[in-house]
Design a protein around this motif. Structure first.
Motif, PDB file in Angstrom:
ATOM      1  N   CYS A  37      -5.109 -27.658  10.359  1.00 54.65           N
ATOM      2  CA  CYS A  37      -4.565 -28.264   9.129  1.00 54.65           C
ATOM      3  C   CYS A  37      -4.266 -27.178   8.091  1.00 54.65           C
ATOM      4  CB  CYS A  37      -5.541 -29.292   8.564  1.00 54.65           C
ATOM      5  SG  CYS A  37      -5.830 -30.658   9.696  1.00 54.65           S
TER       6      CYS A  37
ATOM      7  N   TYR B 117       3.134 -35.839  -1.546  1.00 49.79           N
ATOM      8  CA  TYR B 117       2.385 -36.141  -0.312  1.00 49.79           C
ATOM      9  C   TYR B 117       1.701 -34.889   0.253  1.00 49.79           C
ATOM     10  CZ  TYR B 117       1.372 -37.815   4.400  1.00 49.79           C
ATOM     11  OH  TYR B 117       0.728 -38.150   5.572  1.00 49.79           O
TER      12      TYR B 117
ATOM     13  N   SER C  76       3.403 -35.807   9.116  1.00 45.48           N
ATOM     14  CA  SER C  76       2.131 -35.699   8.384  1.00 45.48           C
ATOM     15  C   SER C  76       1.305 -34.531   8.912  1.00 45.48           C
ATOM     16  CB  SER C  76       1.313 -36.984   8.551  1.00 45.48           C
ATOM     17  OG  SER C  76       1.887 -38.012   7.833  1.00 45.48           O
TER      18      SER C  76
ATOM     19  N   LYS D 234      -1.924 -32.484   7.289  1.00 51.32           N
ATOM     20  CA  LYS D 234      -2.834 -33.639   7.244  1.00 51.32           C
ATOM     21  C   LYS D 234      -3.606 -33.731   8.565  1.00 51.32           C
ATOM     22  CE  LYS D 234      -1.114 -34.772   3.286  1.00 51.32           C
ATOM     23  NZ  LYS D 234      -1.844 -34.397   2.092  1.00 51.32           N
ATOM     24  N   SER D 235      -4.796 -34.304   8.488  1.00 49.95           N
ATOM     25  CA  SER D 235      -5.589 -34.494   9.710  1.00 49.95           C
ATOM     26  C   SER D 235      -4.986 -35.640  10.523  1.00 49.95           C
ATOM     27  CB  SER D 235      -7.027 -34.850   9.345  1.00 49.95           C
ATOM     28  OG  SER D 235      -7.050 -36.125   8.728  1.00 49.95           O
TER      29      SER D 235
ATOM     30  N   ARG E 109      -6.408 -38.194  11.473  1.00 49.92           N
ATOM     31  CA  ARG E 109      -6.903 -39.468  10.925  1.00 49.92           C
ATOM     32  C   ARG E 109      -5.983 -39.952   9.796  1.00 49.92           C
ATOM     33  NH1 ARG E 109      -9.994 -43.125  12.913  1.00 49.92           N
ATOM     34  NH2 ARG E 109     -11.837 -41.854  13.180  1.00 49.92           N
ATOM     35  N   VAL E 110      -5.613 -39.038   8.923  1.00 54.66           N
ATOM     36  CA  VAL E 110      -4.720 -39.407   7.815  1.00 54.66           C
ATOM     37  C   VAL E 110      -3.346 -39.795   8.370  1.00 54.66           C
ATOM     38  CG1 VAL E 110      -3.496 -38.504   5.776  1.00 54.66           C
ATOM     39  CG2 VAL E 110      -5.913 -37.977   6.120  1.00 54.66           C
TER      40      VAL E 110
ATOM     41  N   LEU F 110      -3.681 -43.329  10.070  1.00 57.33           N
ATOM     42  CA  LEU F 110      -4.527 -44.373   9.463  1.00 57.33           C
ATOM     43  C   LEU F 110      -3.784 -45.686   9.199  1.00 57.33           C
ATOM     44  CD1 LEU F 110      -7.417 -44.854   8.580  1.00 57.33           C
ATOM     45  CD2 LEU F 110      -6.789 -44.143   6.291  1.00 57.33           C
ATOM     46  N   ASP F 111      -2.567 -45.600   8.661  1.00 54.72           N
ATOM     47  CA  ASP F 111      -1.832 -46.836   8.354  1.00 54.72           C
ATOM     48  C   ASP F 111      -1.567 -47.645   9.619  1.00 54.72           C
ATOM     49  OD1 ASP F 111      -1.833 -46.300   5.708  1.00 54.72           O
ATOM     50  OD2 ASP F 111       0.230 -45.577   5.603  1.00 54.72           O
TER      51      ASP F 111
ATOM     52  N   HIS G  18      -5.791 -31.696  16.155  1.00 59.08           N
ATOM     53  CA  HIS G  18      -4.855 -32.498  15.364  1.00 59.08           C
ATOM     54  C   HIS G  18      -3.433 -32.411  15.926  1.00 59.08           C
ATOM     55  CE1 HIS G  18      -8.008 -32.951  12.298  1.00 59.08           C
ATOM     56  NE2 HIS G  18      -8.303 -31.710  12.623  1.00 59.08           N
TER      57      HIS G  18
END
Lengths: 243, 253
Positions: free
Chosen positions: A81, A107, B157, B162-163, B165-166, B169-170, B247
């Motif tokens: 990340c 974002y 993402s 972003k991980s 999970r993020v 998630l949605d 990831h």
């Protein structure tokens, strides 16, 4: 050239994937050093492994054999990340999240101030008064610029641009190219642009890497690689004999 | 009405005959399915009736466990076949159904809402497992479709640091909710649009309506818990299959 000026180094990078017809190497023994603050174009026929190579640089795909070093550190040792904030990636087709231009830029990093967001909009030549506009109103080219601003929001050292103009008309293509050159100059960023267009590679002006069948065939400045290629594969590619 | 016997069942076949006559008149291509389905339901339910009679008479804990194990395994198999071609769907369905149903049944036993008797455990386990089977299939089907259809959004993402999970998630929330929609809709309309099965059965069997309502409420809360747990577990196990620890969104799952 000093090692400090090398921002990204690929060392014998090889990636093999399973396909319905068996195992296939899509990147083979790729080694190269990318300098800080320079533009590079990676050209080659379809299926040459150009995009696959970019995906290895920020570990969107698993590294196979070989290593990638970012600022001298193996990317295997860096949290993916964190690596991706430093080595940004712009896809061929931008995916924008709902709802506004500002939401998209924010974002990447929730810590950005309104002024920083406005400066990023300036950098990609989107008027500040459009930040609250819905992404639904944007053209493809404007969408790419918003995606570029979003990428810059993480303050990357490298921008990996995967055929960023493939869906744009010639006018908008050249606008994005001009923008990339401006951003590289202003931010001392390294841009690695995948392109199938030799004219674009010439216009971007930096060194060009020619890939065929996952291998780096040759590299050099446009006047060398495009006007006087040293290899038979380079000559064949320029004559349009490699598809 | 007294408890119906085999004679009443055979007379009720007149309803099947009416259904077949109607569909034949309209030339609907379901006559064969209806005939086979009716015979099949007869054989399966009579066999289950004898099996339950045998199990209830013996009241053997091992036999109860065996019956539940068979129900969970068959339910998981049926659920896995509806999971959008996901690799390793059967163990995923088995674990999610098992956790959802066993947690709920275990809680009901621990809270002494029911006794450990075959007469209670087996019908309730059947209801829970049957529901959990549908819930896991719906949730996993939705999630796999969403992830496969939104690779660019997810990888965008990830590429922005972003991980996983993020990034997912949605989609994860939407899938878990999709798995639970059936029970949520049921609870909205229960008693207003239709009287539910357990309650209807008790009333037809001669029980007081309020007693039937109490049982139905317990069943509804039980199914709500089972559905929620199964849905969340199934979605969580599914999402793990799609991402690496670095990831990365896998290409083929």
């Amino acid at each position: 050239m000093t090692t400090e000026s090398v921002v990204l180094r690929a060392d014998r990078l090889t990636r093999t994937v399973e396909t319905p017809s068996g195992r296939k190497s899509i990147v083979v023994n790729f080694s190269f050093e990318f300098q800080r603050g320079a533009i590079y174009s990676i050209i080659g026929p379809s299926g040459a492994g150009k995009s696959s190579l970019l995906r290895l640089f920020n570990r969107l795909d698993p590294l196979g054999e070989g290593e990638v070093f970012f600022n001298g550190n193996s990317t295997r040792e860096i949290d993916p990340c964190k690596l991706r904030c430093c080595v940004g990636y712009l896809f061929q087709t931008a995916h924008l999240f709902p709802e506004t231009i500002e939401d998209n830029i924010r974002y990447s990093s929730g810590k950005l101030s309104s002024e920083e967001i406005a400066e990023l909009a300036d950098a990609v030549e989107i008027k500040r008064d459009r930040l609250s506009e819905s992404i639904k109103n944007l053209s493809v080219g404007e969408g790419q610029r918003v995606a570029l601003a979003r990428l810059l929001a993480t303050r990357p050292a490298i921008a990996l641009l995967d055929e960023p103009t493939s869906a744009l008309d010639p006018g908008r293509t050249q606008a994005i190219e001009r923008l990339v050159k401006k951003i590289v100059a202003e931010r001392r960023l390294t841009a690695i642009v995948v392109s199938h267009d030799t004219h674009q590679a010439r216009r971007l002006g930096g060194d060009i890497l020619l890939m065929v069948d996952g291998r780096l065939v040759e590299s050099g400045p446009p006047e060398q690689l495009l006007d006087n290629p040293a290899t038979e594969l380079g000559q064949k590619f320029l004559r349009g004999e490699l598809r | 009405m007294t408890s119906p016997g085999l004679q009443e069942v055979l007379i009720s076949l007149a309803l099947v005959a009416i259904a077949i006559a109607v569909t034949r008149y309209w030339k609907l291509p379901v006559v064969k399915d209806m005939a086979v389905g009716s015979v099949r339901a007869f054989i399966q339910l009579i066999a289950v009736g004898y099996a339950l009679h045998f199990i209830f008479d013996l009241e053997n804990p091992w036999l109860i466990h065996l019956a539940i194990a068979i129900m969970v395994t068959v339910g998981a198999h049926a659920s896995a076949s509806r999971m959008n071609g996901l690799k390793g769907a059967f163990p995923l369905a088995l674990v999610s159904i098992m956790i959802g149903s066993m947690t709920t049944l275990g809680s009901m036993l621990a809270l002494q809402i029911i006794n450990f008797e075959a007469r209670y455990i087996i019908p309730l386990a059947g209801m829970i497992i049957g529901n959990s089977m549908n819930v896991s299939a719906l949730a996993v089907d939705r999630l796999t479709s969403d992830i496969r259809g939104n690779r660019l959004a997810i990888e965008t993402s990830l590429a922005l640091g972003k991980s996983w999970r993020v990034a997912v998630l949605d989609f994860q929330k939407a899938a878990a909710r999709a798995g639970m929609m059936s029970i949520l809709n049921f609870m909205k309309t229960v008693g207003i649009v239709a009287l539910p099965g357990a309650m209807t059965g008790m009333i037809l069997g001669g029980a007081e309506p309020l007693d039937a309502v109490y049982l139905q409420l317990i069943v509804a809360y039980m199914l709500l818990a089972a559905n929620a747990i199964t849905s969340v577990v199934a979605v969580e196990l599914t999402v793990w299959k799609f991402f690496t620890k670095n990831h990365q969104l896998k290409r083929e799952v």
